[in-house]
Write a protein that holds these residues in place. Structure first.
Motif, PDB file in Angstrom:
ATOM      1  N   MET B  39       0.815  -1.205   0.000  1.00 42.67           N
ATOM      2  CA  MET B  39       0.000   0.000   0.000  1.00 42.67           C
ATOM      3  C   MET B  39       0.857   1.268   0.000  1.00 42.67           C
ATOM      4  O   MET B  39       0.556   2.248  -0.660  1.00 42.67           O
ATOM      5  CB  MET B  39      -0.928  -0.023   1.215  1.00 42.67           C
ATOM      6  CG  MET B  39      -1.890   1.126   1.281  1.00 42.67           C
ATOM      7  SD  MET B  39      -2.972   1.195  -0.134  1.00 42.67           S
ATOM      8  CE  MET B  39      -4.276   0.111   0.381  1.00 42.67           C
ATOM      9  N   VAL B 153      -4.472   1.754  -5.571  1.00 45.24           N
ATOM     10  CA  VAL B 153      -4.809   1.575  -4.160  1.00 45.24           C
ATOM     11  C   VAL B 153      -5.732   0.374  -3.963  1.00 45.24           C
ATOM     12  O   VAL B 153      -5.532  -0.455  -3.062  1.00 45.24           O
ATOM     13  CB  VAL B 153      -5.441   2.871  -3.601  1.00 45.24           C
ATOM     14  CG1 VAL B 153      -6.011   2.639  -2.224  1.00 45.24           C
ATOM     15  CG2 VAL B 153      -4.398   3.967  -3.546  1.00 45.24           C
ATOM     16  N   ILE B 154      -6.734   0.232  -4.845  1.00 41.73           N
ATOM     17  CA  ILE B 154      -7.623  -0.942  -4.772  1.00 41.73           C
ATOM     18  C   ILE B 154      -6.802  -2.211  -4.905  1.00 41.73           C
ATOM     19  O   ILE B 154      -6.913  -3.159  -4.121  1.00 41.73           O
ATOM     20  CB  ILE B 154      -8.657  -0.912  -5.914  1.00 41.73           C
ATOM     21  CG1 ILE B 154      -9.649   0.209  -5.739  1.00 41.73           C
ATOM     22  CG2 ILE B 154      -9.410  -2.225  -5.974  1.00 41.73           C
ATOM     23  CD1 ILE B 154     -10.629   0.279  -6.890  1.00 41.73           C
ATOM     24  N   SER B 157      -4.671  -3.040  -1.885  1.00 45.52           N
ATOM     25  CA  SER B 157      -5.430  -3.580  -0.746  1.00 45.52           C
ATOM     26  C   SER B 157      -5.827  -5.030  -1.004  1.00 45.52           C
ATOM     27  O   SER B 157      -5.812  -5.858  -0.102  1.00 45.52           O
ATOM     28  CB  SER B 157      -6.657  -2.712  -0.458  1.00 45.52           C
ATOM     29  OG  SER B 157      -7.583  -2.824  -1.500  1.00 45.52           O
ATOM     30  N   ILE B 158      -6.167  -5.340  -2.265  1.00 39.94           N
ATOM     31  CA  ILE B 158      -6.546  -6.721  -2.575  1.00 39.94           C
ATOM     32  C   ILE B 158      -5.329  -7.638  -2.512  1.00 39.94           C
ATOM     33  O   ILE B 158      -5.387  -8.738  -1.971  1.00 39.94           O
ATOM     34  CB  ILE B 158      -7.223  -6.789  -3.958  1.00 39.94           C
ATOM     35  CG1 ILE B 158      -8.578  -6.091  -3.912  1.00 39.94           C
ATOM     36  CG2 ILE B 158      -7.409  -8.233  -4.391  1.00 39.94           C
ATOM     37  CD1 ILE B 158      -9.298  -6.049  -5.222  1.00 39.94           C
ATOM     38  N   GLU B 160      -2.619  -7.252  -0.768  1.00 42.01           N
ATOM     39  CA  GLU B 160      -2.192  -7.475   0.618  1.00 42.01           C
ATOM     40  C   GLU B 160      -3.073  -8.528   1.277  1.00 42.01           C
ATOM     41  O   GLU B 160      -2.607  -9.332   2.070  1.00 42.01           O
ATOM     42  CB  GLU B 160      -2.227  -6.157   1.401  1.00 42.01           C
ATOM     43  CG  GLU B 160      -1.044  -5.275   1.074  1.00 42.01           C
ATOM     44  CD  GLU B 160      -0.944  -4.066   1.971  1.00 42.01           C
ATOM     45  OE1 GLU B 160      -1.876  -3.819   2.762  1.00 42.01           O
ATOM     46  OE2 GLU B 160       0.071  -3.352   1.874  1.00 42.01           O
ATOM     47  N   LYS B 161      -4.376  -8.514   0.922  1.00 45.60           N
ATOM     48  CA  LYS B 161      -5.282  -9.521   1.471  1.00 45.60           C
ATOM     49  C   LYS B 161      -4.938 -10.897   0.909  1.00 45.60           C
ATOM     50  O   LYS B 161      -4.994 -11.908   1.611  1.00 45.60           O
ATOM     51  CB  LYS B 161      -6.725  -9.136   1.115  1.00 45.60           C
ATOM     52  CG  LYS B 161      -7.761 -10.028   1.760  1.00 45.60           C
ATOM     53  CD  LYS B 161      -9.167  -9.670   1.308  1.00 45.60           C
ATOM     54  CE  LYS B 161     -10.137 -10.752   1.747  1.00 45.60           C
ATOM     55  NZ  LYS B 161     -11.470 -10.550   1.201  1.00 45.60           N
ATOM     56  N   LEU B 162      -4.565 -10.919  -0.367  1.00 43.42           N
ATOM     57  CA  LEU B 162      -4.290 -12.201  -1.025  1.00 43.42           C
ATOM     58  C   LEU B 162      -3.006 -12.856  -0.531  1.00 43.42           C
ATOM     59  O   LEU B 162      -2.793 -14.035  -0.748  1.00 43.42           O
ATOM     60  CB  LEU B 162      -4.198 -12.012  -2.536  1.00 43.42           C
ATOM     61  CG  LEU B 162      -5.517 -12.039  -3.292  1.00 43.42           C
ATOM     62  CD1 LEU B 162      -5.275 -11.851  -4.768  1.00 43.42           C
ATOM     63  CD2 LEU B 162      -6.237 -13.348  -3.039  1.00 43.42           C
ATOM     64  N   MET B 176      -2.043 -14.239 -10.436  1.00 42.88           N
ATOM     65  CA  MET B 176      -3.242 -13.900  -9.668  1.00 42.88           C
ATOM     66  C   MET B 176      -3.566 -12.421  -9.824  1.00 42.88           C
ATOM     67  O   MET B 176      -4.741 -12.051  -9.926  1.00 42.88           O
ATOM     68  CB  MET B 176      -2.970 -14.232  -8.195  1.00 42.88           C
ATOM     69  CG  MET B 176      -4.190 -14.594  -7.433  1.00 42.88           C
ATOM     70  SD  MET B 176      -5.013 -15.970  -8.202  1.00 42.88           S
ATOM     71  CE  MET B 176      -6.658 -15.377  -8.142  1.00 42.88           C
ATOM     72  N   VAL B 180      -7.096 -10.912 -10.961  1.00 43.09           N
ATOM     73  CA  VAL B 180      -7.834  -9.912 -10.180  1.00 43.09           C
ATOM     74  C   VAL B 180      -8.121  -8.690 -11.040  1.00 43.09           C
ATOM     75  O   VAL B 180      -9.240  -8.159 -11.041  1.00 43.09           O
ATOM     76  CB  VAL B 180      -7.028  -9.503  -8.921  1.00 43.09           C
ATOM     77  CG1 VAL B 180      -7.695  -8.339  -8.233  1.00 43.09           C
ATOM     78  CG2 VAL B 180      -6.925 -10.672  -7.968  1.00 43.09           C
ATOM     79  N   ILE B 184     -11.731  -7.103 -11.776  1.00 41.10           N
ATOM     80  CA  ILE B 184     -12.094  -5.710 -11.470  1.00 41.10           C
ATOM     81  C   ILE B 184     -12.605  -5.036 -12.744  1.00 41.10           C
ATOM     82  O   ILE B 184     -13.590  -4.291 -12.724  1.00 41.10           O
ATOM     83  CB  ILE B 184     -10.906  -4.921 -10.888  1.00 41.10           C
ATOM     84  CG1 ILE B 184     -10.408  -5.562  -9.594  1.00 41.10           C
ATOM     85  CG2 ILE B 184     -11.310  -3.486 -10.593  1.00 41.10           C
ATOM     86  CD1 ILE B 184      -9.183  -4.884  -9.025  1.00 41.10           C
TER      87      ILE B 184
END
Lengths: 341, 197
Positions: B39, B153-154, B157-158, B160-162, B176, B180, B184
């Motif tokens: 991020m 930014v989107i 955040s995705i 980092e979650k992944l 991946m 993604v 999107i």
């Protein structure tokens, strides 16, 4: 010595420490059960062909999950009900008259690409059923927008094609809608019962509300997302619903038509793809409602629920991130200094 | 004046959301995938990118309309625009090394790569093709910068979650990220037809 050790052993486990009867599979099967009234109403209105499509979507989802997990030698998780629920939701979001290969393709995209590739249940960023539907809508736009009139009888297999109430509203305006349905009361009643063109499982507002009430009562879904979603959408429909005049729209017609109820209660509330913080959930719901009405009133598509939820799904990790509670004692600057050295 | 303001607002919304360069035209992907892992770098890059974008749009507008059009050498616009942008990037490179060294080293090669970024070049070319006025060019540049920043930014955040997700081994990392991005983009098609310019 050995005995003593066992007696004095402490049970150490990681959180959560609160134990209850609820399990993932139980919730998944309950949500599926809550969707059944609406699915049955859809089959009643759109006939056995729709029932076959619904079944194919479910079978496709289960087969996709099984094949992927078998192929990668992972644990087979068919019994947790999540693949069944994805298939059911996808089927309910399709027009009843699509050719049989469409639900199968859709469930494959939903389960394999949108869920399993991300690491299975719990990691997917987007709602699988909606990704499946969006994929189908973009790839087969013609097939996905042929709507049949509800027949409410199993013999009339060759029902006339027609437009959905939202399609009529978009293309021809309120006057045409009134012409078809007679007066407002009749319009509301038909929408409430579900006697209108639309996707298999989205038409019957009554059946959806019964299912939603069950889920709310059991605490499987929280009120935050549906309330903020529907509230924002109703407000926007009321204020901007009529062209050229403010505060003259018809919120009830907008709430009851399209996939609004199905989306707000059953899809936006998906645990995995919505924010987990309560304040974040309200923001998420407001965003969904706003985008839905923006697309319905201004956009190129007659229905916006699917895209609205998917777009907000993109933002869900970001929302969670920004509403995360600061660790006690941690300061914002420490990280920066660490980097600078 | 009012319609001028509305036009600018529409340009910003259109460039950032509806015709988001990353999700509808798939431009600028090298930087998009390169710095969206964390991020912190994503935010830093968004700000730098938007600043360079607006400067580039302004400088190129001046060069195009005040020098190239009178001299009738508009066929050279691609080469000239690249030159102007490269100069601007070099300048911002030097400035950043002074004022934000940590970010400078984190962005690394991608900072220099801005100069050959497709979006940075696409915006002045679009401005020239659409005959936008100076203010409209700025608005378009700002919108495109915001759109790129939003995408970064989107994505960060995705991703980092992944990092915690049990993604099958062949798909970890970049593959991946591509999937993604595709999903999107699928979601962003919902914006199509919202504003037509």
């Amino acid at each position: 010595m050995e005995m003593l050790k066992k007696e004095h052993q402490l049970t150490i486990s990681v959180s959560p420490h609160v134990k209850s009867e609820e399990t993932t599979s139980r919730i998944m099967w309950s949500v599926s059960a809550a969707l059944m009234p609406a699915a049955l109403m859809g089959i009643y209105f759109f006939g056995p062909y729709a029932a076959v499509n619904l079944a194919l979507a479910i079978i496709g989802a289960l087969a996709g999950e099984y094949a992927f997990q078998k192929f990668l030698k992972r644990k087979i998780t068919l019994t947790d009900g999540s693949a069944f629920l994805t298939g059911l939701l996808l089927g309910m979001n399709l027009p009843g008259s699509v050719p049989f290969y469409l639900p199968v393709i859709g469930s494959f995209v939903a389960v394999v690409i949108c869920k399993q590739l991300f690491g299975g249940l719990g990691y997917n960023v987007f709602n699988p059923a909606l990704i499946g539907r969006a994929f189908l809508l973009i790839s087969f736009p013609k097939l996905m927008t042929i709507w049949k009139e509800p027949t409410a009888a199993f013999i009339h297999l060759d029902a006339k094609t027609t437009a959905t109430p939202l399609g009529i509203l978009k293309e021809e305006g309120v006057a045409k809608l009134m012409e078809i349905f007679g007066d407002k009361i009749n319009l509301y009643t038909q929408l409430f019962v579900g006697h209108r063109a639309g996707s298999i499982g989205e038409t019957s507002a009554f059946a959806l509300l019964v299912g939603a009430a069950f889920l709310l009562y059991r605490g499987y879904i929280s009120w935050e997302i549906p309330a903020s979603f529907l509230g924002t959408a109703a407000l926007m429909a009321w204020v901007f619903g009529t062209k050229g005049a403010l505060f003259a729209g018809d919120p009830l017609a907008h709430l009851l038509s399209g996939g609004m109820l199905l989306g707000a209660f059953f899809m936006a509330t998906d645990y995995v793809t919505c924010p987990s913080v309560k304040r974040g959930q309200i923001l998420f719901g407001i965003g969904c409602g706003f985008l839905t009405m923006l697309i319905r009133l201004k956009g190129g598509f007659p229905e916006g629920v699917m895209f609205a939820i998917l777009i907000m799904n993109c933002f869900a990790p970001l929302i969670d991130r920004s509403f995360r509670t600061r660790t006690f004692g941690a300061r914002k600057e420490t990280k920066e200094k660490e980097v600078r050295k | 004046m009012h319609s001028e303001f509305t036009k600018m607002f529409e340009l910003i919304i259109a460039a950032s959301l509806i015709n988001n360069f990353v999700f509808t035209k798939f431009l600028g992907l090298c930087i998009f995938f390169g710095v969206s892992k964390k991020m912190e770098t994503a935010v830093g890059m968004s700000i730098t990118f938007t600043a360079v974008m607006m400067l580039g749009a302004a400088a190129n507008w001046l060069v195009f309309n005040k020098i190239m059009v009178p001299l009738d050498i508009t066929f050279l616009k691609i080469i000239v625009f690249i030159g102007v942008i490269a100069g601007l990037v070099q300048a911002s490179d030097t400035i950043m090394r002074k004022i934000a060294p940590a970010l400078y080293y984190k962005l690394g090669i991608y900072l220099a790569l801005i100069s050959t970024n497709c979006i940075i070049l696409a915006v002045p070319l679009e401005n020239a093709a659409e005959h936008f006025s100076f203010v409209e060019s700025l608005a378009f540049g700002l919108g495109s910068g915001i759109g790129f920043g939003l995408a970064l930014v989107i994505m960060a955040s995705i991703r980092e979650k992944l990092e915690l997700a049990d993604v099958p081994a062949p798909f970890r990392g970049l593959p991946m990220a591509f999937i993604v991005t595709g999903l999107i983009a699928l979601a962003f098609t919902g914006f199509s037809g919202l504003i037509t310019i």
